[in-house]
Enzyme design. Structure first.
Site, PDB file in Angstrom:
ATOM      1  N   LYS A 259       0.654  -1.205  -0.128  1.00 10.23           N
ATOM      2  CA  LYS A 259      -0.118  -0.035  -0.071  1.00 10.23           C
ATOM      3  C   LYS A 259       0.820   1.231   0.090  1.00 10.23           C
ATOM      4  O   LYS A 259       2.102   1.072   0.289  1.00 10.23           O
ATOM      5  CB  LYS A 259      -0.938  -0.073   1.157  1.00 10.23           C
ATOM      6  CG  LYS A 259      -1.977  -1.073   1.187  1.00 10.23           C
ATOM      7  CD  LYS A 259      -2.729  -1.394   2.408  1.00 10.23           C
ATOM      8  CE  LYS A 259      -4.007  -2.112   2.098  1.00 10.23           C
ATOM      9  NZ  LYS A 259      -5.005  -2.264   3.442  1.00 10.23           N
TER      10      LYS A 259
ATOM     11  N   TYR B 289     -12.893  -1.619  -3.103  1.00  7.60           N
ATOM     12  CA  TYR B 289     -13.251  -1.636  -1.806  1.00  7.60           C
ATOM     13  C   TYR B 289     -14.749  -1.487  -1.536  1.00  7.60           C
ATOM     14  O   TYR B 289     -15.159  -1.241  -0.447  1.00  7.60           O
ATOM     15  CB  TYR B 289     -12.597  -0.814  -0.753  1.00  7.60           C
ATOM     16  CG  TYR B 289     -10.893  -1.352  -0.465  1.00  7.60           C
ATOM     17  CD1 TYR B 289     -10.626  -2.444   0.292  1.00  7.60           C
ATOM     18  CD2 TYR B 289      -9.875  -0.436  -1.222  1.00  7.60           C
ATOM     19  CE1 TYR B 289      -9.297  -2.475   0.445  1.00  7.60           C
ATOM     20  CE2 TYR B 289      -8.568  -0.939  -0.558  1.00  7.60           C
ATOM     21  CZ  TYR B 289      -8.316  -2.103   0.158  1.00  7.60           C
ATOM     22  OH  TYR B 289      -7.255  -2.298   0.475  1.00  7.60           O
TER      23      TYR B 289
ATOM     24  N   PHE C 192     -14.950   3.992   8.071  1.00 11.08           N
ATOM     25  CA  PHE C 192     -13.811   4.267   7.425  1.00 11.08           C
ATOM     26  C   PHE C 192     -13.690   4.396   6.078  1.00 11.08           C
ATOM     27  O   PHE C 192     -12.344   4.411   5.586  1.00 11.08           O
ATOM     28  CB  PHE C 192     -12.672   3.370   8.151  1.00 11.08           C
ATOM     29  CG  PHE C 192     -12.653   1.854   8.049  1.00 11.08           C
ATOM     30  CD1 PHE C 192     -12.578   1.483   6.842  1.00 11.08           C
ATOM     31  CD2 PHE C 192     -13.651   1.114   8.739  1.00 11.08           C
ATOM     32  CE1 PHE C 192     -12.756   0.160   6.343  1.00 11.08           C
ATOM     33  CE2 PHE C 192     -14.033  -0.181   8.401  1.00 11.08           C
ATOM     34  CZ  PHE C 192     -13.436  -0.806   7.391  1.00 11.08           C
TER      35      PHE C 192
ATOM     36  N   ARG D 252      -2.176 -14.574   3.937  1.00 12.59           N
ATOM     37  CA  ARG D 252      -3.053 -14.124   5.039  1.00 12.59           C
ATOM     38  C   ARG D 252      -2.124 -14.307   6.384  1.00 12.59           C
ATOM     39  O   ARG D 252      -2.014 -13.577   7.301  1.00 12.59           O
ATOM     40  CB  ARG D 252      -4.258 -14.450   5.075  1.00 12.59           C
ATOM     41  CG  ARG D 252      -5.405 -13.823   4.015  1.00 12.59           C
ATOM     42  CD  ARG D 252      -5.738 -12.572   3.955  1.00 12.59           C
ATOM     43  NE  ARG D 252      -6.226 -11.976   5.124  1.00 12.59           N
ATOM     44  CZ  ARG D 252      -7.193 -10.901   5.233  1.00 12.59           C
ATOM     45  NH1 ARG D 252      -7.299 -10.287   4.134  1.00 12.59           N
ATOM     46  NH2 ARG D 252      -7.562 -10.651   6.491  1.00 12.59           N
TER      47      ARG D 252
ATOM     48  N   THR E 269      -5.368  -7.603  10.678  1.00  8.99           N
ATOM     49  CA  THR E 269      -5.496  -6.180   9.933  1.00  8.99           C
ATOM     50  C   THR E 269      -5.070  -5.090  10.876  1.00  8.99           C
ATOM     51  O   THR E 269      -4.444  -4.144  10.456  1.00  8.99           O
ATOM     52  CB  THR E 269      -7.250  -6.121   9.924  1.00  8.99           C
ATOM     53  OG1 THR E 269      -7.835  -7.027   9.017  1.00  8.99           O
ATOM     54  CG2 THR E 269      -7.377  -4.522   9.178  1.00  8.99           C
TER      55      THR E 269
ATOM     56  N   ARG F 272       2.636  -7.132   8.689  1.00 11.79           N
ATOM     57  CA  ARG F 272       1.613  -5.983   9.555  1.00 11.79           C
ATOM     58  C   ARG F 272       2.700  -5.525  10.721  1.00 11.79           C
ATOM     59  O   ARG F 272       2.632  -4.602  11.066  1.00 11.79           O
ATOM     60  CB  ARG F 272       0.503  -6.147   9.468  1.00 11.79           C
ATOM     61  CG  ARG F 272      -0.225  -6.202   7.991  1.00 11.79           C
ATOM     62  CD  ARG F 272      -1.728  -6.371   8.026  1.00 11.79           C
ATOM     63  NE  ARG F 272      -2.481  -5.998   6.905  1.00 11.79           N
ATOM     64  CZ  ARG F 272      -3.545  -6.506   6.529  1.00 11.79           C
ATOM     65  NH1 ARG F 272      -4.129  -7.620   7.283  1.00 11.79           N
ATOM     66  NH2 ARG F 272      -4.246  -5.948   5.451  1.00 11.79           N
TER      67      ARG F 272
ATOM     68  N   ASN G  27      -1.964  -0.083   7.015  1.00 13.78           N
ATOM     69  CA  ASN G  27      -1.383  -1.461   7.474  1.00 13.78           C
ATOM     70  C   ASN G  27      -1.030  -1.985   6.628  1.00 13.78           C
ATOM     71  O   ASN G  27      -0.503  -3.370   6.387  1.00 13.78           O
ATOM     72  CB  ASN G  27      -2.610  -2.162   7.972  1.00 13.78           C
ATOM     73  CG  ASN G  27      -3.602  -2.487   6.792  1.00 13.78           C
ATOM     74  OD1 ASN G  27      -3.401  -2.022   5.737  1.00 13.78           O
ATOM     75  ND2 ASN G  27      -4.851  -3.373   7.331  1.00 13.78           N
TER      76      ASN G  27
ATOM     77  N   HIS H 102      -1.983  -5.521   1.395  1.00 16.08           N
ATOM     78  CA  HIS H 102      -3.347  -6.063   1.060  1.00 16.08           C
ATOM     79  C   HIS H 102      -3.140  -7.647   0.898  1.00 16.08           C
ATOM     80  O   HIS H 102      -2.319  -7.793   0.269  1.00 16.08           O
ATOM     81  CB  HIS H 102      -3.988  -5.519   0.157  1.00 16.08           C
ATOM     82  CG  HIS H 102      -5.313  -6.191  -0.356  1.00 16.08           C
ATOM     83  ND1 HIS H 102      -6.581  -6.181   0.182  1.00 16.08           N
ATOM     84  CD2 HIS H 102      -5.488  -7.106  -1.630  1.00 16.08           C
ATOM     85  CE1 HIS H 102      -7.571  -6.991  -0.364  1.00 16.08           C
ATOM     86  NE2 HIS H 102      -6.783  -7.678  -1.574  1.00 16.08           N
TER      87      HIS H 102
ATOM     88  N   GLU I  62      -9.813  -9.793  -8.149  1.00 17.04           N
ATOM     89  CA  GLU I  62      -8.696  -8.492  -7.705  1.00 17.04           C
ATOM     90  C   GLU I  62      -7.719  -8.491  -8.635  1.00 17.04           C
ATOM     91  O   GLU I  62      -7.060  -7.390  -9.069  1.00 17.04           O
ATOM     92  CB  GLU I  62      -8.301  -8.668  -6.221  1.00 17.04           C
ATOM     93  CG  GLU I  62      -9.490  -8.415  -5.202  1.00 17.04           C
ATOM     94  CD  GLU I  62      -9.053  -8.742  -3.801  1.00 17.04           C
ATOM     95  OE1 GLU I  62     -10.021  -8.429  -2.925  1.00 17.04           O
ATOM     96  OE2 GLU I  62      -8.012  -9.147  -3.487  1.00 17.04           O
TER      97      GLU I  62
HETATM   98  P1  IDP Z   1      -8.038  -7.042   5.686  1.00 17.73           P
HETATM   99  O1  IDP Z   1      -7.188  -6.021   4.634  1.00 17.73           O
HETATM  100  O2  IDP Z   1      -7.248  -7.407   6.726  1.00 17.73           O
HETATM  101  O3  IDP Z   1      -8.978  -8.024   4.737  1.00 17.73           O
HETATM  102  P2  IDP Z   1     -10.556  -5.452   5.895  1.00 17.73           P
HETATM  103  O4  IDP Z   1     -11.280  -5.667   7.212  1.00 17.73           O
HETATM  104  O5  IDP Z   1     -10.749  -6.195   4.681  1.00 17.73           O
HETATM  105  O6  IDP Z   1      -9.119  -5.877   6.377  1.00 17.73           O
HETATM  106  O7  IDP Z   1     -10.387  -3.863   5.698  1.00 17.73           O
HETATM  107  C1  IDP Z   1      -9.756  -3.495   4.521  1.00 17.73           C
HETATM  108  C2  IDP Z   1      -9.035  -2.537   4.617  1.00 17.73           C
HETATM  109  O8  IDP Z   1      -9.579  -1.262   5.351  1.00 17.73           O
HETATM  110  C3  IDP Z   1      -7.968  -2.600   6.046  1.00 17.73           C
HETATM  111  O9  IDP Z   1      -6.712  -3.200   5.283  1.00 17.73           O
HETATM  112  C4  IDP Z   1      -7.767  -1.205   6.439  1.00 17.73           C
HETATM  113  O10 IDP Z   1      -6.713  -0.559   5.494  1.00 17.73           O
HETATM  114  C5  IDP Z   1      -8.820  -0.456   6.219  1.00 17.73           C
HETATM  115  N1  IDP Z   1      -9.505  -0.702   7.692  1.00 17.73           N
HETATM  116  C6  IDP Z   1     -10.149  -1.821   8.084  1.00 17.73           C
HETATM  117  N2  IDP Z   1     -10.664  -1.424   9.350  1.00 17.73           N
HETATM  118  C7  IDP Z   1     -10.488  -0.313   9.562  1.00 17.73           C
HETATM  119  C8  IDP Z   1     -10.629   0.781  10.692  1.00 17.73           C
HETATM  120  O11 IDP Z   1     -11.296   0.305  11.798  1.00 17.73           O
HETATM  121  N3  IDP Z   1     -10.289   2.100  10.549  1.00 17.73           N
HETATM  122  C9  IDP Z   1      -9.705   2.564   9.559  1.00 17.73           C
HETATM  123  N4  IDP Z   1      -9.226   1.664   8.321  1.00 17.73           N
HETATM  124  C10 IDP Z   1      -9.845   0.401   8.514  1.00 17.73           C
HETATM  125 MG    MG Z   2     -10.342  -7.773   3.423  1.00 18.57          MG
END
Ligand code: IDP
Ligand code: MG
Length: 138
Positions: A10, A50, A58, A86, A92, A103, A113, A116, A127
């Site tokens: 990212k 997304y 968010f 993963r 996350t 991460r 984070n 992806h 994707e």
């Molecule tokens: P993942 O990337 O681990 O699959 P997801 O829940 O699919 O996590 O969320 C997608 C992306 O959205 C995360 O990687 C992160 O960049 C962002 N994100 C997820 N939860 C939050 C939050 O609570 N606050 C801000 N950004 C978030």
């Molecule tokens: Mg996800």
């Protein structure tokens, strides 16, 4: 395509100069790079990529973050690629990510984070096709 996953390093990873270290870790973990490029998503791209999160509080922050600079997009191949990747990237929220995960090492917050990873074989295919034509996959 049960042996492929899709990743993006990212914008924060590119900004901080962490791309080389993260790719090294990906290679050392047994993933083969099938496709890769530096690319910047438009707001439309990020909103579509997304879309599943578009009702979340968010979402706007996520779109701003993911479009503020280039990402390294890649398709990776390995047995059990989705699950193993993963595990390699970790939770996350980096505060909850296991020691040694990407991460844990490189993410600064739950929002920013570092990386992806697709969450299913179906999404990995969607994707990967979002970013790469079949001629860009090796
Ligand atoms: P993942 O990337 O681990 O699959 P997801 O829940 O699919 O996590 O969320 C997608 C992306 O959205 C995360 O990687 C992160 O960049 C962002 N994100 C997820 N939860 C939050 C939050 O609570 N606050 C801000 N950004 C978030
Ligand atoms: Mg996800």
């Amino acid at each position: 395509m049960t042996n492929r996953t899709f990743t993006m390093l990212k914008p924060d990873s590119v900004e901080k100069g962490n791309v080389g270290a993260i790719l090294e870790k990906i290679n050392a973990s047994g993933f083969r790079i099938v496709a890769m490029k530096l690319t910047q998503m438009t707001r439309r791209d990020a909103e579509a990529f997304y879309a599943i999160h578009n009702e979340r509080p968010f979402f706007g922050e996520l779109v701003n973050y993911m479009t503020r600079g280039p990402v390294v997009a890649a398709i990776l191949e390995k047995d059990n690629a989705v699950e193993d990747f993963r595990a390699l990237i970790g939770a996350t929220n980096p505060a909850e990510a296991a020691e040694g995960t990407i991460r844990k090492l490189y993410a600064s917050s739950i929002g920013e984070n570092a990386v992806h990873g697709s969450d299913s074989d179906e999404n990995a295919a969607i994707e990967g096709a979002f970013h790469f034509s079949s001629r860009e996959q090796f």
